[in-house]
Design an enzyme around this catalytic site. Structure first.
Site, PDB file in Angstrom:
ATOM      1  N   GLU A  96      33.633  18.927  86.606  1.00 55.91           N
ATOM      2  CA  GLU A  96      32.847  19.129  87.828  1.00 55.91           C
ATOM      3  C   GLU A  96      32.466  17.742  88.306  1.00 55.91           C
ATOM      4  OE1 GLU A  96      32.118  22.067  89.224  1.00 55.91           O
ATOM      5  OE2 GLU A  96      33.050  23.264  87.660  1.00 55.91           O
ATOM      6  N   ASN A 131      21.491  14.367  87.496  1.00 57.78           N
ATOM      7  CA  ASN A 131      20.806  14.831  88.709  1.00 57.78           C
ATOM      8  C   ASN A 131      20.219  16.234  88.615  1.00 57.78           C
ATOM      9  OD1 ASN A 131      23.685  15.348  88.776  1.00 57.78           O
ATOM     10  ND2 ASN A 131      23.325  16.273  90.771  1.00 57.78           N
ATOM     11  N   CYS A 170      25.662  16.857  94.039  1.00 56.69           N
ATOM     12  CA  CYS A 170      27.118  16.868  94.239  1.00 56.69           C
ATOM     13  C   CYS A 170      27.524  17.648  95.482  1.00 56.69           C
ATOM     14  CB  CYS A 170      27.812  17.434  93.011  1.00 56.69           C
ATOM     15  SG  CYS A 170      27.276  19.094  92.605  1.00 56.69           S
TER      16      CYS A 170
HETATM   17  P1  NAD Z   1      28.331   9.667  85.262  1.00 52.63           P
HETATM   18  O1  NAD Z   1      29.773   9.964  85.404  1.00 52.63           O
HETATM   19  O2  NAD Z   1      27.884   8.267  85.306  1.00 52.63           O
HETATM   20  O3  NAD Z   1      27.786  10.255  83.871  1.00 52.63           O
HETATM   21  C1  NAD Z   1      27.901  11.617  83.539  1.00 52.63           C
HETATM   22  C2  NAD Z   1      27.852  11.767  82.037  1.00 52.63           C
HETATM   23  O4  NAD Z   1      29.025  11.172  81.483  1.00 52.63           O
HETATM   24  C3  NAD Z   1      26.673  11.071  81.370  1.00 52.63           C
HETATM   25  O5  NAD Z   1      26.211  11.862  80.304  1.00 52.63           O
HETATM   26  C4  NAD Z   1      27.292   9.789  80.855  1.00 52.63           C
HETATM   27  O6  NAD Z   1      26.597   9.242  79.767  1.00 52.63           O
HETATM   28  C5  NAD Z   1      28.666  10.301  80.447  1.00 52.63           C
HETATM   29  N1  NAD Z   1      29.696   9.285  80.336  1.00 52.63           N
HETATM   30  C6  NAD Z   1      29.848   8.163  81.082  1.00 52.63           C
HETATM   31  N2  NAD Z   1      30.941   7.487  80.673  1.00 52.63           N
HETATM   32  C7  NAD Z   1      31.496   8.210  79.675  1.00 52.63           C
HETATM   33  C8  NAD Z   1      32.636   8.042  78.835  1.00 52.63           C
HETATM   34  N3  NAD Z   1      33.429   6.977  78.953  1.00 52.63           N
HETATM   35  N4  NAD Z   1      32.907   8.977  77.906  1.00 52.63           N
HETATM   36  C9  NAD Z   1      32.110  10.054  77.782  1.00 52.63           C
HETATM   37  N5  NAD Z   1      31.007  10.264  78.524  1.00 52.63           N
HETATM   38  C10 NAD Z   1      30.709   9.353  79.463  1.00 52.63           C
HETATM   39  O7  NAD Z   1      27.594  10.551  86.370  1.00 52.63           O
HETATM   40  P2  NAD Z   1      26.049  10.584  86.760  1.00 52.63           P
HETATM   41  O8  NAD Z   1      25.723   9.314  87.479  1.00 52.63           O
HETATM   42  O9  NAD Z   1      25.204  11.010  85.612  1.00 52.63           O
HETATM   43  O10 NAD Z   1      26.073  11.815  87.788  1.00 52.63           O
HETATM   44  C11 NAD Z   1      26.452  11.672  89.105  1.00 52.63           C
HETATM   45  C12 NAD Z   1      27.839  12.199  89.357  1.00 52.63           C
HETATM   46  O11 NAD Z   1      27.964  13.530  88.877  1.00 52.63           O
HETATM   47  C13 NAD Z   1      28.140  12.283  90.844  1.00 52.63           C
HETATM   48  O12 NAD Z   1      29.442  11.828  91.098  1.00 52.63           O
HETATM   49  C14 NAD Z   1      28.017  13.759  91.137  1.00 52.63           C
HETATM   50  O13 NAD Z   1      28.726  14.200  92.270  1.00 52.63           O
HETATM   51  C15 NAD Z   1      28.536  14.368  89.884  1.00 52.63           C
HETATM   52  N6  NAD Z   1      28.046  15.737  89.747  1.00 52.63           N
HETATM   53  C16 NAD Z   1      28.932  16.767  89.926  1.00 52.63           C
HETATM   54  C17 NAD Z   1      28.476  18.084  89.845  1.00 52.63           C
HETATM   55  C18 NAD Z   1      29.412  19.240  90.026  1.00 52.63           C
HETATM   56  O14 NAD Z   1      29.055  20.326  89.590  1.00 52.63           O
HETATM   57  N7  NAD Z   1      30.569  19.060  90.628  1.00 52.63           N
HETATM   58  C19 NAD Z   1      27.129  18.328  89.593  1.00 52.63           C
HETATM   59  C20 NAD Z   1      26.272  17.259  89.438  1.00 52.63           C
HETATM   60  C21 NAD Z   1      26.733  15.959  89.502  1.00 52.63           C
END
Ligand code: NAD
Length: 473
Positions: free
Chosen positions: A245, A149, A279
């Site tokens: 995060e 995002n 987020c």
């Molecule tokens: P996601 O968890 O689907 O993916 C995030 C990353 O993790 C991607 O690079 C993905 O390829 C990787 N990933 C997925 N499964 C994995 C595994 N088993 N092992 C290692 N890596 C893996 O999240 P998304 O859909 O890309 O992002 C949305 C989420 O991120 C929302 O829940 C949002 O709230 C959160 N977010 C949090 C913050 C914060 O700072 N707190 C900021 C932005 C987004």
């Protein structure tokens, strides 16, 4: 575009299409990294850390300053990539690109403030002739995993402090939005970062994640993403530091004495920024009953004015969700809430990945859209009349990133600030306010540890004690 392994930009026959969710056009492709590629990245990290830990603070800071300069000089190019590969409008993307420049500059500044302290060894009998101090050394190899995002600035929030601290990095950017991350790494290499110091692997997290996450050469995982992937990673990580995060369902209390126009404007933007894929996006609005109807009317009226569509047009307020599948999920959650008795005040419709900005009221507590992070352009309005109950309601869900309160009463503001269970409380701003240098992170399922340059640098370095025994003193 290519990935960077062992100092070489490389491609693979198997590729992943990077798709613009607005028109489904293929913008570019990236290699689909395999477990073999993950092992290659890991086999290079020891040599990479030998390079980075010996770089002077001056050199590290210069690389970060120059990278920021490159981004600022080519802001429109970076913004266009953010806007095309993700959900953001061009205006939202410009803001992210300029924040990224600032993130890197602050990381450079903070690299000069990784300080230690002298230790009063004589504060306990037996230590009279001892003198010493601690300094902070780089943790080693940081595995950075980032979400879709904020595809540029959230990568900078990991690479900036990792480089500032003298760490080597393996970066696994979001599968759907890898291009901004690749451009950032290219800029860092152009700015003087030795290409061997960073491994950039593109691919599916579910395929290559376990090999990277479980490897003992990785000393810290810095993960930003959803709670499900976070739990999986935490289960596989073994003994290493984990920074997480994660998501939230940000609550905002609008008290009866709030500046309503300010609250409405701020919360409309906070609800629909990046099509709600944020987020700290506003998900739950807890509004005092005395002003509920007026707030609702103004809020719905402003939401109805939102122009959705082509991300690259300057006058578009909101773009599509990241995929059609995600928009379908949100549409389904809205329908489920409506079936259970919620009222859809505006929105609820969908065309492809474009989900209308949606406002709901009377959302029952068992609706998914009430109890799970929606991560889409919808917001729920709730009527409240008691501050304790509003705070209890805000705290009732298992997340706690940021919360907010609109009020002109300092007692209400202070009470909410101290009793809301989360990583930060915004007073007279929606939850969607973040300065990149503030400590940022959450409690409960919203995460572990804090980012925000100075705070990331604490997480990415460790103290080492040096003690001189000086018997002749
Ligand atoms: P996601 O968890 O689907 O993916 C995030 C990353 O993790 C991607 O690079 C993905 O390829 C990787 N990933 C997925 N499964 C994995 C595994 N088993 N092992 C290692 N890596 C893996 O999240 P998304 O859909 O890309 O992002 C949305 C989420 O991120 C929302 O829940 C949002 O709230 C959160 N977010 C949090 C913050 C914060 O700072 N707190 C900021 C932005 C987004």
């Amino acid at each position: 575009m290519k990935m960077l392994l062992d100092g070489q930009w490389i491609d693979r026959d198997k590729k992943i299409d990077v798709i613009d969710p607005y028109d489904n056009s293929v913008i570019d492709t990236v290699p689909c990294g395999s477990n073999e590629d993950a092992r290659t990245a890991l086999s290079c990290v020891a040599a990479a850390f030998e390079i980075t830990k010996k770089m002077s603070v001056y050199d590290r800071a210069q690389i970060l300053y120059k990278t920021a300069q490159i981004i600022n000089d080519r802001l429109e190019e970076f913004a266009t990539i953010i806007a095309r590969e993700g959900s953001k409008t061009i205006n939202e993307a410009r803001k992210e690109a300029s924040r990224c420049g600032n993130t890197l500059i602050v990381a450079a500044e903070e690299s000069k403030r990784i300080l230690g302290e002298t230790i009063p060894f004589d504060s306990f009998p037996g230590g009279e002739k001892r003198r010493g101090y601690y300094y902070r050394f780089p943790i080693g190899v940081v595995l950075a995993i980032t979400p879709f995002n904020d595809p540029l600035n959230l990568v900078a929030h990991k690479l900036g402090p990792a480089v500032a601290a003298g760490n080597a990095v393996i970066l696994k950017p979001a599968t759907v939005t890898p291009l901004s991350a690749i451009k950032l790494v290219e800029a860092m290499v152009e700015a003087g970062l030795p290409p061997q110091a960073i491994q950039l692997i593109t691919g599916y997290g579910s395929d290559i994640g376990d090999v990277l996450v479980s490897d003992e050469r990785v000393r810290m995982i810095s993960f930003t993403g959803g709670v499900e992937a976070g739990k999986h990673i935490a289960g596989k990580a073994g003994i290493k530091k984990i920074g997480m995060e994660l998501g939230s369902d940000s609550p905002v209390i609008v008290w009866k004495d709030a500046d309503l126009d300010l609250a409405v404007e701020s919360c409309v933007s906070g609800s629909f920024w990046a099509a709600g894929q944020n987020c700290i996006g506003v998900q739950r609005l807890l509004i005092h009953e005395d002003i509920y109807d007026e707030f609702k009317e103004k809020f719905v009226a402003q939401t109805k004015q939102y122009k959705i569509g082509d991300k690259l047009k300057d006058d578009t307020d909101m773009g599509p969700m990241i995929t059609e599948k995600e928009a379908e999920r949100v549409e389904k959650w809205v329908k489920e809430a409506a079936d259970k008795g919620a009222t859809v005040l505006t929105g609820g419709g969908r065309k492809g990945a474009l989900m209308e900005p949606t406002v709901l009221e009377n959302v029952p507590a068992d609706a998914t859209i009430h109890c799970e992070e929606v991560f889409g352009p919808t917001v729920n309005l709730y009527r409240i009349n008691d501050l304790d109950e509003a705070i209890a309601e805000a705290n009732a869900l298992p997340y706690g990133l940021l919360a907010a309160v609109f009020t002109s009463n300092v007692d209400v503001a202070f009470k909410a600030a101290y009793d809301l269970d989360c990583g930060g409380v915004m007073i007279n701003d929606s939850t969607d306010y973040r300065l990149d240098s503030m400590p940022f992170g959450g409690v409960k399922y919203s995460g572990l540890g804090r980012e925000g340059l100075k705070f990331s640098l604490q997480e990415m370095t460790e103290p080492k004690v040096i003690c001189f025994n000086l018997p002749k003193m």
